[in-house]
Design an enzyme around this catalytic site. Structure first.
Site, mmCIF file in Angstrom:
data_model
loop_
_atom_site.group_PDB
_atom_site.id
_atom_site.type_symbol
_atom_site.label_atom_id
_atom_site.label_comp_id
_atom_site.label_asym_id
_atom_site.label_seq_id
_atom_site.Cartn_x
_atom_site.Cartn_y
_atom_site.Cartn_z
ATOM 1 N N GLY A 57 6.036 -3.073 8.751
ATOM 2 C CA GLY A 57 5.735 -3.753 7.209
ATOM 3 C C GLY A 57 4.475 -4.990 7.265
ATOM 4 O O GLY A 57 3.366 -5.543 7.075
ATOM 5 N N GLU A 112 8.569 -11.103 4.410
ATOM 6 C CA GLU A 112 7.924 -9.544 4.027
ATOM 7 C C GLU A 112 6.699 -9.132 3.110
ATOM 8 O O GLU A 112 5.674 -9.708 2.719
ATOM 9 C CB GLU A 112 9.060 -9.250 2.905
ATOM 10 C CG GLU A 112 10.737 -9.003 3.435
ATOM 11 C CD GLU A 112 10.213 -7.330 4.017
ATOM 12 O OE1 GLU A 112 9.231 -6.556 4.207
ATOM 13 O OE2 GLU A 112 11.259 -6.633 3.847
ATOM 14 N N ASP A 113 6.261 -7.678 3.600
ATOM 15 C CA ASP A 113 5.529 -7.076 3.119
ATOM 16 C C ASP A 113 5.410 -6.957 1.421
ATOM 17 O O ASP A 113 5.150 -6.463 0.585
ATOM 18 C CB ASP A 113 4.748 -6.526 3.644
ATOM 19 C CG ASP A 113 5.727 -5.035 3.972
ATOM 20 O OD1 ASP A 113 7.156 -5.686 4.154
ATOM 21 O OD2 ASP A 113 5.342 -4.006 3.794
ATOM 22 N N ASP A 116 10.638 -3.786 -2.824
ATOM 23 C CA ASP A 116 10.056 -2.646 -3.777
ATOM 24 C C ASP A 116 11.748 -2.949 -5.106
ATOM 25 O O ASP A 116 11.875 -3.234 -6.018
ATOM 26 C CB ASP A 116 10.594 -1.628 -3.565
ATOM 27 C CG ASP A 116 9.649 -0.154 -3.672
ATOM 28 O OD1 ASP A 116 10.077 -0.046 -5.089
ATOM 29 O OD2 ASP A 116 9.541 0.491 -3.405
ATOM 30 N N LYS A 144 7.069 -5.344 -6.411
ATOM 31 C CA LYS A 144 6.931 -4.309 -7.345
ATOM 32 C C LYS A 144 8.157 -4.733 -8.702
ATOM 33 O O LYS A 144 9.319 -3.582 -8.114
ATOM 34 C CB LYS A 144 7.163 -2.896 -7.111
ATOM 35 C CG LYS A 144 5.998 -2.098 -6.326
ATOM 36 C CD LYS A 144 6.554 -0.611 -6.070
ATOM 37 C CE LYS A 144 5.250 0.282 -5.352
ATOM 38 N NZ LYS A 144 5.754 1.449 -4.773
ATOM 39 N N PHE A 165 2.376 4.119 -4.835
ATOM 40 C CA PHE A 165 2.074 3.977 -4.290
ATOM 41 C C PHE A 165 1.438 3.494 -3.093
ATOM 42 O O PHE A 165 0.072 3.392 -2.986
ATOM 43 C CB PHE A 165 2.276 5.369 -3.375
ATOM 44 C CG PHE A 165 2.856 5.351 -2.114
ATOM 45 C CD1 PHE A 165 3.901 6.479 -1.971
ATOM 46 C CD2 PHE A 165 2.227 4.936 -0.936
ATOM 47 C CE1 PHE A 165 4.855 6.004 -0.292
ATOM 48 C CE2 PHE A 165 2.702 5.290 0.470
ATOM 49 C CZ PHE A 165 4.641 5.480 0.370
ATOM 50 N N VAL A 166 1.403 2.182 -2.431
ATOM 51 C CA VAL A 166 0.306 1.770 -1.467
ATOM 52 C C VAL A 166 0.494 1.031 -0.025
ATOM 53 O O VAL A 166 1.204 1.639 0.081
ATOM 54 C CB VAL A 166 0.343 -0.088 -2.272
ATOM 55 C CG1 VAL A 166 0.015 -0.335 -3.847
ATOM 56 C CG2 VAL A 166 1.786 -0.793 -1.654
ATOM 57 N N ASP A 172 2.533 1.020 5.250
ATOM 58 C CA ASP A 172 2.380 2.550 5.822
ATOM 59 C C ASP A 172 2.344 3.709 4.946
ATOM 60 O O ASP A 172 3.574 3.632 4.394
ATOM 61 C CB ASP A 172 2.980 3.432 7.397
ATOM 62 C CG ASP A 172 5.003 3.164 6.955
ATOM 63 O OD1 ASP A 172 5.338 2.312 6.222
ATOM 64 O OD2 ASP A 172 5.196 4.144 7.535
ATOM 65 N N ARG A 178 -1.202 1.534 8.224
ATOM 66 C CA ARG A 178 -0.938 0.002 8.391
ATOM 67 C C ARG A 178 -1.956 -0.555 8.925
ATOM 68 O O ARG A 178 -2.042 -1.608 8.079
ATOM 69 C CB ARG A 178 0.023 0.190 9.498
ATOM 70 C CG ARG A 178 1.127 0.537 9.482
ATOM 71 C CD ARG A 178 2.335 0.089 10.310
ATOM 72 N NE ARG A 178 3.888 0.824 10.578
ATOM 73 C CZ ARG A 178 4.838 0.653 9.403
ATOM 74 N NH1 ARG A 178 5.303 -0.685 8.347
ATOM 75 N NH2 ARG A 178 5.908 1.585 9.413
HETATM 76 C C1 PRP Z 1 9.751 -1.282 3.284
HETATM 77 C C2 PRP Z 1 9.226 -3.131 3.371
HETATM 78 C C3 PRP Z 1 10.566 -3.729 2.954
HETATM 79 C C4 PRP Z 1 11.149 -2.751 2.362
HETATM 80 C C5 PRP Z 1 10.682 -2.944 0.992
HETATM 81 O O1 PRP Z 1 10.020 -1.253 5.066
HETATM 82 O O2 PRP Z 1 8.841 -3.041 4.580
HETATM 83 O O3 PRP Z 1 11.012 -3.947 4.069
HETATM 84 O O4 PRP Z 1 10.540 -0.914 2.494
HETATM 85 O O5 PRP Z 1 12.394 -2.132 0.111
HETATM 86 P P1 PRP Z 1 13.188 -1.737 -0.451
HETATM 87 O O6 PRP Z 1 12.916 -3.398 -1.447
HETATM 88 O O7 PRP Z 1 13.454 -1.164 -1.476
HETATM 89 O O8 PRP Z 1 14.068 -2.434 -0.077
HETATM 90 P P2 PRP Z 1 10.619 0.290 5.664
HETATM 91 O O9 PRP Z 1 11.663 0.473 5.465
HETATM 92 O O10 PRP Z 1 9.349 1.628 4.636
HETATM 93 O O11 PRP Z 1 9.680 0.219 7.036
HETATM 94 P P3 PRP Z 1 8.029 -0.916 7.777
HETATM 95 O O12 PRP Z 1 8.789 -2.240 7.090
HETATM 96 O O13 PRP Z 1 8.511 -0.864 9.319
HETATM 97 O O14 PRP Z 1 7.291 0.368 7.353
#
Ligand code: PRP
Length: 192
Positions: A57, A112-113, A116, A144, A165-166, A172, A178
């Site tokens: 991400g 980080e992106d 959550d 968030k 949901f963003v 993604d 993405r």
């Molecule tokens: C997403 C995002 C963070 C994580 C956040 O990654 O990039 O790493 O979820 O969620 P949290 O705060 O609830 O732990 P994802 O697992 O979707 O993988 P990606 O970046 O490859 O899409």
């Protein structure tokens, strides 16, 4: 969505159909990343910084942020997977790709992106801290707060987003979206 609100040359019509709205424009993302880069320059002046991007991400945030920082920086990446459903992480994190470099004694900034629940980052910070870096801080493009399950110290935050949901700009749904140049919200029908 109405493609008149974005550059249609930069988004596939198949993706545009599933987007409800543009939450954060490409221009606003770039402006905020430049502001954060300015803060980073002040905070890390005189130090060499290692940016650690969390795949997948954060790849676009990393690519743009590192180009705005006028300091010598090194970059490295980690990939993690969180067991759980496609829309919620469980907190059980598996490292799929570890760092290439030893971070002992280095100034590390995790990029980080989105944060959550915070469970992924909580695990990552603890894991990297055990490797004895000189310092470890976190930058995230999005947060968030309504979903947070753990207390996390986040040094640099781009934008707070509501509990919707963003997608886009690295984020993604089922590996799609993405490459959107903005952060958008997904139509509920697209993930129902
Ligand atoms: C997403 C995002 C963070 C994580 C956040 O990654 O990039 O790493 O979820 O969620 P949290 O705060 O609830 O732990 P994802 O697992 O979707 O993988 P990606 O970046 O490859 O899409």
């Amino acid at each position: 969505m109405d493609t008149a609100t974005m550059d249609p040359a930069r988004i596939a019509p198949e993706l545009a159909d599933d987007i409800e709205s543009v939450l954060i424009s490409h221009e606003d993302i770039q402006t905020r990343l430049r502001e954060i880069a300015d803060e980073i320059e002040v905070d890390y002046a005189g130090n060499e910084l290692l940016l650690v991007g969390v795949l997948k991400g954060a790849y676009l945030t990393m690519a743009d942020l590192c180009r705005y920082i006028r300091l010598p920086v090194n970059v490295d990446f980690m990939a993690c997977s969180s067991y759980g459903s496609s829309t919620r992480s469980s907190g059980v994190v598996r490292i799929l790709k570890d760092l290439d470099t030893d971070i002992e004694g280095k100034h590390v900034l995790i990029v980080e992106d989105i944060i959550d629940s915070g469970l992924t980052l909580d695990y990552l910070v603890k894991n990297l801290r055990s490797r004895k870096p000189a310092s470890i801080e976190v930058m995230t493009l999005l947060t968030k707060p309504s979903q947070r399950k753990v207390d996390l110290a986040v040094r640099y935050t781009g934008f707070e987003v509501p509990d919707v949901f963003v997608v886009g700009y690295g984020l993604d749904f089922a590996e799609r979206f993405r490459n959107l140049p903005f952060i958008g919200t997904l139509r509920p029908e697209a993930y129902a």
